[in-house]
Design a protein around this motif. Structure first.
Motif, PDB file in Angstrom:
ATOM      1  N   MET A   1      44.616 -63.126  -6.679  1.00 24.56           N
ATOM      2  CA  MET A   1      43.753 -61.905  -5.904  1.00 24.56           C
ATOM      3  C   MET A   1      43.589 -61.208  -7.112  1.00 24.56           C
ATOM      4  N   PRO A   2      42.387 -61.265  -7.858  1.00 29.19           N
ATOM      5  CA  PRO A   2      42.168 -60.465  -9.158  1.00 29.19           C
ATOM      6  C   PRO A   2      41.456 -59.206  -8.689  1.00 29.19           C
ATOM      7  N   HIS A   3      41.134 -59.189  -7.382  1.00 26.96           N
ATOM      8  CA  HIS A   3      40.472 -58.078  -6.844  1.00 26.96           C
ATOM      9  C   HIS A   3      41.556 -57.070  -6.193  1.00 26.96           C
ATOM     10  N   ALA A   4      42.838 -57.288  -6.234  1.00 27.67           N
ATOM     11  CA  ALA A   4      43.692 -56.677  -5.599  1.00 27.67           C
ATOM     12  C   ALA A   4      44.412 -55.673  -6.640  1.00 27.67           C
ATOM     13  N   ASP A   5      45.308 -54.678  -6.280  1.00 35.00           N
ATOM     14  CA  ASP A   5      45.802 -53.857  -7.104  1.00 35.00           C
ATOM     15  C   ASP A   5      47.400 -54.232  -7.357  1.00 35.00           C
ATOM     16  N   VAL A   6      47.410 -55.474  -7.932  1.00 36.25           N
ATOM     17  CA  VAL A   6      48.615 -55.926  -8.320  1.00 36.25           C
ATOM     18  C   VAL A   6      49.794 -55.109  -9.142  1.00 36.25           C
ATOM     19  N   GLU A   7      49.162 -54.519 -10.017  1.00 40.23           N
ATOM     20  CA  GLU A   7      49.890 -53.645 -10.865  1.00 40.23           C
ATOM     21  C   GLU A   7      50.634 -52.589 -10.145  1.00 40.23           C
ATOM     22  N   SER A   8      50.006 -52.169  -9.442  1.00 43.19           N
ATOM     23  CA  SER A   8      50.700 -51.010  -8.452  1.00 43.19           C
ATOM     24  C   SER A   8      52.039 -51.653  -7.747  1.00 43.19           C
ATOM     25  N   PHE A   9      51.811 -52.834  -7.162  1.00 41.10           N
ATOM     26  CA  PHE A   9      52.707 -53.422  -6.414  1.00 41.10           C
ATOM     27  C   PHE A   9      53.881 -54.055  -7.402  1.00 41.10           C
ATOM     28  N   ALA A  10      53.476 -54.362  -8.607  1.00 38.58           N
ATOM     29  CA  ALA A  10      54.699 -54.911  -9.509  1.00 38.58           C
ATOM     30  C   ALA A  10      55.522 -53.803  -9.764  1.00 38.58           C
ATOM     31  N   LYS A  11      55.457 -52.495  -9.749  1.00 40.67           N
ATOM     32  CA  LYS A  11      56.351 -51.657 -10.088  1.00 40.67           C
ATOM     33  C   LYS A  11      57.535 -51.656  -8.964  1.00 40.67           C
ATOM     34  N   ASP A  12      57.528 -52.053  -7.926  1.00 43.14           N
ATOM     35  CA  ASP A  12      58.386 -52.407  -6.999  1.00 43.14           C
ATOM     36  C   ASP A  12      58.134 -53.286  -5.934  1.00 43.14           C
ATOM     37  N   PRO A  13      58.092 -54.690  -6.627  1.00 45.38           N
ATOM     38  CA  PRO A  13      57.576 -55.798  -5.714  1.00 45.38           C
ATOM     39  C   PRO A  13      58.225 -56.205  -4.469  1.00 45.38           C
ATOM     40  N   VAL A  14      58.906 -55.494  -3.752  1.00 47.24           N
ATOM     41  CA  VAL A  14      59.655 -55.906  -2.531  1.00 47.24           C
ATOM     42  C   VAL A  14      58.692 -56.659  -1.565  1.00 47.24           C
ATOM     43  N   LEU A  15      59.078 -57.882  -1.247  1.00 49.00           N
ATOM     44  CA  LEU A  15      58.328 -58.743  -0.518  1.00 49.00           C
ATOM     45  C   LEU A  15      57.732 -58.160   0.737  1.00 49.00           C
ATOM     46  N   SER A  16      58.410 -57.302   1.226  1.00 46.81           N
ATOM     47  CA  SER A  16      57.954 -56.937   2.692  1.00 46.81           C
ATOM     48  C   SER A  16      56.640 -55.825   2.492  1.00 46.81           C
ATOM     49  N   ARG A  17      56.430 -55.443   1.323  1.00 46.69           N
ATOM     50  CA  ARG A  17      55.223 -54.578   0.789  1.00 46.69           C
ATOM     51  C   ARG A  17      54.277 -55.505   0.293  1.00 46.69           C
ATOM     52  N   ILE A  18      54.251 -56.924   0.528  1.00 54.29           N
ATOM     53  CA  ILE A  18      53.237 -57.595  -0.027  1.00 54.29           C
ATOM     54  C   ILE A  18      51.876 -57.416   0.724  1.00 54.29           C
ATOM     55  N   SER A  19      51.988 -57.061   2.156  1.00 51.99           N
ATOM     56  CA  SER A  19      50.593 -57.152   2.693  1.00 51.99           C
ATOM     57  C   SER A  19      50.005 -55.948   2.431  1.00 51.99           C
ATOM     58  N   ASP A  20      50.482 -55.017   1.776  1.00 49.72           N
ATOM     59  CA  ASP A  20      49.881 -53.771   1.221  1.00 49.72           C
ATOM     60  C   ASP A  20      48.769 -53.861   0.160  1.00 49.72           C
ATOM     61  N   LEU A  21      48.892 -55.299  -0.271  1.00 52.25           N
ATOM     62  CA  LEU A  21      47.795 -55.440  -1.326  1.00 52.25           C
ATOM     63  C   LEU A  21      46.529 -55.550  -0.606  1.00 52.25           C
ATOM     64  N   PHE A  22      46.535 -55.763   0.652  1.00 54.29           N
ATOM     65  CA  PHE A  22      45.298 -55.945   1.397  1.00 54.29           C
ATOM     66  C   PHE A  22      44.673 -54.599   1.649  1.00 54.29           C
ATOM     67  N   THR A  23      44.095 -54.107   0.938  1.00 53.54           N
ATOM     68  CA  THR A  23      43.416 -52.772   1.351  1.00 53.54           C
ATOM     69  C   THR A  23      41.805 -52.841   1.309  1.00 53.54           C
ATOM     70  N   VAL A  24      41.215 -51.522   1.834  1.00 50.24           N
ATOM     71  CA  VAL A  24      39.844 -51.406   1.833  1.00 50.24           C
ATOM     72  C   VAL A  24      39.327 -51.638   0.534  1.00 50.24           C
ATOM     73  N   GLY A  25      39.849 -50.783  -0.742  1.00 47.92           N
ATOM     74  CA  GLY A  25      39.335 -51.053  -1.910  1.00 47.92           C
ATOM     75  C   GLY A  25      39.280 -52.337  -2.323  1.00 47.92           C
ATOM     76  N   MET A  26      40.371 -53.247  -1.953  1.00 50.22           N
ATOM     77  CA  MET A  26      40.469 -54.542  -2.389  1.00 50.22           C
ATOM     78  C   MET A  26      39.238 -55.342  -1.851  1.00 50.22           C
ATOM     79  N   ILE A  27      38.795 -54.978  -0.715  1.00 51.23           N
ATOM     80  CA  ILE A  27      37.672 -55.750  -0.026  1.00 51.23           C
ATOM     81  C   ILE A  27      36.319 -55.264  -1.133  1.00 51.23           C
TER      82      ILE A  27
END
Lengths: 128, 175
Positions: free
Chosen positions: A93-119
């Motif tokens: 997912m090079p188009h997703a903001d993985v770095e923000s997620f990486a600060k607190d990579p709780v599995l239940s937050r993984i769906s937050d990678l799918f944002t409008v900005g990602m599209i």
């Protein structure tokens, strides 16, 4: 090559049609599942609409990768995505903001990678 | 009552479009409750008929390799009623067809009168998918017995509906 603002406008129209949300809800940081109420089947509908709207082909799994949280590959431990898992996310997912997620990579937050900005970033990269 | 909400295909162009017929009859039990003294075909069952028309169109395109599931109705508009004695024609056009699923647009008409228009999204599910057993079978657009509709004879000739346009394109993505 349309500007990012122009792409966002078209993506907004797509999501308004696919998800029945209001224009002003579709901001770049809005998450598709959490904020806009998308369900799994909506992703297929969104892909159909984006392909038509931008006249592009989106192969299966490129915009919305499947089985992101598969535990069998050692990508998840103790309810968190491991370093290897984060590396896999960056690759898939090079188009997703993985770095923000990486600060607190709780599995239940993984769906937050799918944002409008990602599209929007995915489409912009496709149209280049 | 069997879960057939179309009676017959009258046109079937593989991978492109299909038209089916639904004859509305006062013999259908639900019309006596929907509504007493004012029998009209329920909109939900019209959607089912439109989904069966479009779902078989999609399923045939892939040689019936997938279970086609009615996944989403992004848009449906009802313009008028369909009453006992009316003959509904569902005209479906295949918009998208790919490995994961597909979508159709469908118009329902009685004569020249518009009754409903809809967009319908389908998902494909293989029988070995772990989610398969969790899906309510009623959501399947068709099990194989529904394909009997394709073999219903045309009036007079008794010949089954012809599927035209089947060639090497079957199973490819719709452009």
């Amino acid at each position: 090559m349309p500007s990012e603002e122009e792409i966002l406008d078209k993506v907004r129209g797509t999501l308004v049609d696919a998800l029945g949300v209001d224009d002003d809800e579709v901001t770049p940081t809005a998450t598709l599942i959490g904020d806009l109420g998308a369900e799994s089947i909506d992703f297929l509908d969104i892909v159909f609409r984006l392909e038509k709207s931008f006249d592009i082909k989106i192969p299966r799994g490129e915009l919305f990768p499947e089985n992101l949280a598969s535990a069998d590959a050692g990508f998840v431990a103790g309810g968190k995505v491991t370093a290897e898992g984060l590396e896999e996310l960056r690759r898939k997912m090079p188009h997703a903001d993985v770095e923000s997620f990486a600060k607190d990579p709780v599995l239940s937050r993984i769906s937050d990678l799918f944002t409008v900005g990602m599209i929007v970033r995915f489409i912009a990269a496709r149209l280049k | 009552m069997r879960w057939y909400w179309i009676d017959r295909f009258i046109e079937f162009e593989s991978g492109k479009r299909a038209r089916s017929v639904k004859n509305v009859s006062l013999a259908e039990e639900h019309l006596h409750d929907h509504f007493p003294g004012f029998p009209v075909m329920p909109g939900s069952l019209m959607i089912e008929g439109m989904a069966q028309t479009g779902g078989i169109l999609l399923g045939e395109h892939f040689g019936f390799r997938y279970n086609v599931i009615l996944a989403k109705v992004p848009k449906v508009v009802f313009h008028s009623w369909a009453c006992p004695g009316d003959q509904l024609i569902y005209s479906a056009e295949l918009l998208d067809a790919r490995e994961e699923g597909g979508s159709v647009s469908v118009e329902a008409t009685v004569g020249d009168r518009a009754v409903a228009t809809a967009e319908i999204v389908f998902a494909h599910l293989k029988t070995d998918d772990p989610q398969f057993s969790r899906i309510d079978q009623k959501n399947f657009v068709f099990r194989m017995n529904l394909l009997d509709i394709l073999t219903v004879g045309k009036a007079g000739s008794g010949a089954p509906a012809e599927v035209s346009g089947v060639d090497g394109r079957r199973g490819e993505a719709v452009e």
